[in-house]
Design a protein around this motif. Structure first.
Motif, PDB file in Angstrom:
ATOM      1  N   TYR A 195      10.697  -9.720  33.439  1.00 39.06           N
ATOM      2  CA  TYR A 195      11.440  -8.778  32.600  1.00 39.06           C
ATOM      3  C   TYR A 195      12.717  -9.427  32.070  1.00 39.06           C
ATOM      4  CZ  TYR A 195      14.388  -5.007  31.065  1.00 39.06           C
ATOM      5  OH  TYR A 195      15.219  -4.230  30.311  1.00 39.06           O
ATOM      6  N   LEU A 196      13.474 -10.083  32.945  1.00 43.25           N
ATOM      7  CA  LEU A 196      14.725 -10.718  32.523  1.00 43.25           C
ATOM      8  C   LEU A 196      14.465 -11.853  31.544  1.00 43.25           C
ATOM      9  CD1 LEU A 196      16.708 -10.718  35.893  1.00 43.25           C
ATOM     10  CD2 LEU A 196      17.020  -9.205  33.917  1.00 43.25           C
ATOM     11  N   HIS A 197      13.394 -12.589  31.767  1.00 46.80           N
ATOM     12  CA  HIS A 197      13.026 -13.664  30.836  1.00 46.80           C
ATOM     13  C   HIS A 197      12.708 -13.083  29.459  1.00 46.80           C
ATOM     14  CE1 HIS A 197      10.329 -16.674  28.985  1.00 46.80           C
ATOM     15  NE2 HIS A 197      11.250 -17.494  29.456  1.00 46.80           N
ATOM     16  N   ASP A 198      11.898 -12.044  29.417  1.00 50.92           N
ATOM     17  CA  ASP A 198      11.551 -11.402  28.143  1.00 50.92           C
ATOM     18  C   ASP A 198      12.787 -10.817  27.470  1.00 50.92           C
ATOM     19  OD1 ASP A 198       8.916 -12.076  28.549  1.00 50.92           O
ATOM     20  OD2 ASP A 198       8.305 -10.063  29.167  1.00 50.92           O
ATOM     21  N   LEU A 199      13.672 -10.245  28.252  1.00 54.87           N
ATOM     22  CA  LEU A 199      14.898  -9.659  27.725  1.00 54.87           C
ATOM     23  C   LEU A 199      15.756 -10.713  27.044  1.00 54.87           C
ATOM     24  CD1 LEU A 199      16.746  -7.112  27.595  1.00 54.87           C
ATOM     25  CD2 LEU A 199      17.719  -7.896  29.763  1.00 54.87           C
ATOM     26  N   THR A 200      15.903 -11.859  27.673  1.00 55.38           N
ATOM     27  CA  THR A 200      16.737 -12.910  27.094  1.00 55.38           C
ATOM     28  C   THR A 200      16.060 -13.549  25.891  1.00 55.38           C
ATOM     29  OG1 THR A 200      15.931 -14.545  28.680  1.00 55.38           O
ATOM     30  CG2 THR A 200      17.974 -13.387  29.229  1.00 55.38           C
ATOM     31  N   ARG A 201      14.739 -13.644  25.903  1.00 57.46           N
ATOM     32  CA  ARG A 201      14.031 -14.182  24.732  1.00 57.46           C
ATOM     33  C   ARG A 201      14.225 -13.254  23.542  1.00 57.46           C
ATOM     34  NH1 ARG A 201       8.203 -15.259  25.430  1.00 57.46           N
ATOM     35  NH2 ARG A 201       8.485 -16.247  23.425  1.00 57.46           N
ATOM     36  N   THR A 202      14.209 -11.947  23.778  1.00 56.86           N
ATOM     37  CA  THR A 202      14.418 -10.974  22.708  1.00 56.86           C
ATOM     38  C   THR A 202      15.827 -11.124  22.148  1.00 56.86           C
ATOM     39  OG1 THR A 202      12.863  -9.427  23.710  1.00 56.86           O
ATOM     40  CG2 THR A 202      14.429  -8.509  22.155  1.00 56.86           C
ATOM     41  N   ALA A 203      16.811 -11.287  23.031  1.00 55.65           N
ATOM     42  CA  ALA A 203      18.195 -11.453  22.581  1.00 55.65           C
ATOM     43  C   ALA A 203      18.333 -12.725  21.756  1.00 55.65           C
ATOM     44  CB  ALA A 203      19.139 -11.478  23.782  1.00 55.65           C
ATOM     45  N   GLU A 204      17.676 -13.815  22.183  1.00 51.13           N
ATOM     46  CA  GLU A 204      17.717 -15.063  21.431  1.00 51.13           C
ATOM     47  C   GLU A 204      17.093 -14.883  20.056  1.00 51.13           C
ATOM     48  OE1 GLU A 204      15.681 -17.815  23.942  1.00 51.13           O
ATOM     49  OE2 GLU A 204      17.322 -17.940  25.370  1.00 51.13           O
ATOM     50  N   ALA A 205      15.992 -14.167  19.989  1.00 55.55           N
ATOM     51  CA  ALA A 205      15.328 -13.924  18.712  1.00 55.55           C
ATOM     52  C   ALA A 205      16.223 -13.106  17.789  1.00 55.55           C
ATOM     53  CB  ALA A 205      13.998 -13.216  18.936  1.00 55.55           C
ATOM     54  N   GLU A 206      16.927 -12.135  18.343  1.00 54.83           N
ATOM     55  CA  GLU A 206      17.831 -11.316  17.531  1.00 54.83           C
ATOM     56  C   GLU A 206      18.959 -12.163  16.952  1.00 54.83           C
ATOM     57  OE1 GLU A 206      18.903  -8.225  20.254  1.00 54.83           O
ATOM     58  OE2 GLU A 206      17.042  -7.118  19.905  1.00 54.83           O
ATOM     59  N   VAL A 215      17.445 -14.149  14.036  1.00 55.54           N
ATOM     60  CA  VAL A 215      17.237 -13.269  12.881  1.00 55.54           C
ATOM     61  C   VAL A 215      18.570 -12.973  12.197  1.00 55.54           C
ATOM     62  CG1 VAL A 215      16.557 -10.936  12.198  1.00 55.54           C
ATOM     63  CG2 VAL A 215      15.088 -12.271  13.711  1.00 55.54           C
ATOM     64  N   ALA A 216      19.609 -12.725  12.965  1.00 60.19           N
ATOM     65  CA  ALA A 216      20.929 -12.454  12.389  1.00 60.19           C
ATOM     66  C   ALA A 216      21.435 -13.664  11.598  1.00 60.19           C
ATOM     67  CB  ALA A 216      21.924 -12.078  13.485  1.00 60.19           C
ATOM     68  N   LYS A 217      21.223 -14.862  12.134  1.00 60.77           N
ATOM     69  CA  LYS A 217      21.637 -16.074  11.422  1.00 60.77           C
ATOM     70  C   LYS A 217      20.850 -16.242  10.130  1.00 60.77           C
ATOM     71  CE  LYS A 217      23.255 -18.746  15.380  1.00 60.77           C
ATOM     72  NZ  LYS A 217      23.010 -19.929  16.222  1.00 60.77           N
ATOM     73  N   LEU A 218      19.547 -15.997  10.179  1.00 59.36           N
ATOM     74  CA  LEU A 218      18.726 -16.102   8.974  1.00 59.36           C
ATOM     75  C   LEU A 218      19.138 -15.066   7.940  1.00 59.36           C
ATOM     76  CD1 LEU A 218      15.208 -16.791  10.527  1.00 59.36           C
ATOM     77  CD2 LEU A 218      16.660 -18.399   9.285  1.00 59.36           C
ATOM     78  N   ASP A 219      19.436 -13.855   8.383  1.00 60.01           N
ATOM     79  CA  ASP A 219      19.915 -12.809   7.468  1.00 60.01           C
ATOM     80  C   ASP A 219      21.204 -13.239   6.783  1.00 60.01           C
ATOM     81  OD1 ASP A 219      17.797 -11.079   7.893  1.00 60.01           O
ATOM     82  OD2 ASP A 219      18.872  -9.839   9.351  1.00 60.01           O
ATOM     83  N   ALA A 220      22.114 -13.834   7.559  1.00 55.73           N
ATOM     84  CA  ALA A 220      23.384 -14.290   6.989  1.00 55.73           C
ATOM     85  C   ALA A 220      23.153 -15.392   5.962  1.00 55.73           C
ATOM     86  CB  ALA A 220      24.312 -14.778   8.103  1.00 55.73           C
TER      87      ALA A 220
END
Length: 73
Positions: free
Chosen positions: A33-44, A47-52
Motif C-alpha cells: 500500500y505504501l509503495h503504491d501510495l508513493t508511486r501515485t504521488a510521484e506520478a502526480e 503530471v504537474a511538471k508536464l502540465d507546467a
C-alpha cells in the motif's frame, strides 16, 4: 525500517483476514500500500511538471501536414 502504528483492533483483524485471502501477510499488505501510495504521488508530480511545461510553450506546428505525413511510421 521498523515502525510502530496505533490501529484499531477491528481494522487489524479485518486487514489480516484480507491479507490471508490474498495469500500474503499484513506486513506485506502495508508495504504494498505504501509503495503504491508513493508511486501515485510521484506520478502526480510528473503530471504537474508536464502540465507546467505544456502551459509555457506554444506547441502548434508550423503549416499543415499531409495525410501521409500524419500516418508516417
Amino acid at each position: 525500517m521498523d515502525i510502530t502504528l496505533s490501529i484499531d483492533e477491528r481494522v487489524v483483524a479485518e486487514a489480516r483476514r484480507i491479507a490471508s485471502l490474498r495469500g500474503t501477510s499484513l506486513n506485506q499488505l502495508v508495504r504494498d500500500y505504501l509503495h503504491d501510495l508513493t508511486r501515485t504521488a510521484e506520478a502526480e508530480v510528473v503530471v504537474a511538471k508536464l502540465d507546467a511545461l505544456w502551459a509555457e510553450g506554444n506547441y502548434r506546428s508550423e503549416g499543415s501536414w499531409t495525410r501521409e505525413e500524419v500516418h508516417e511510421r
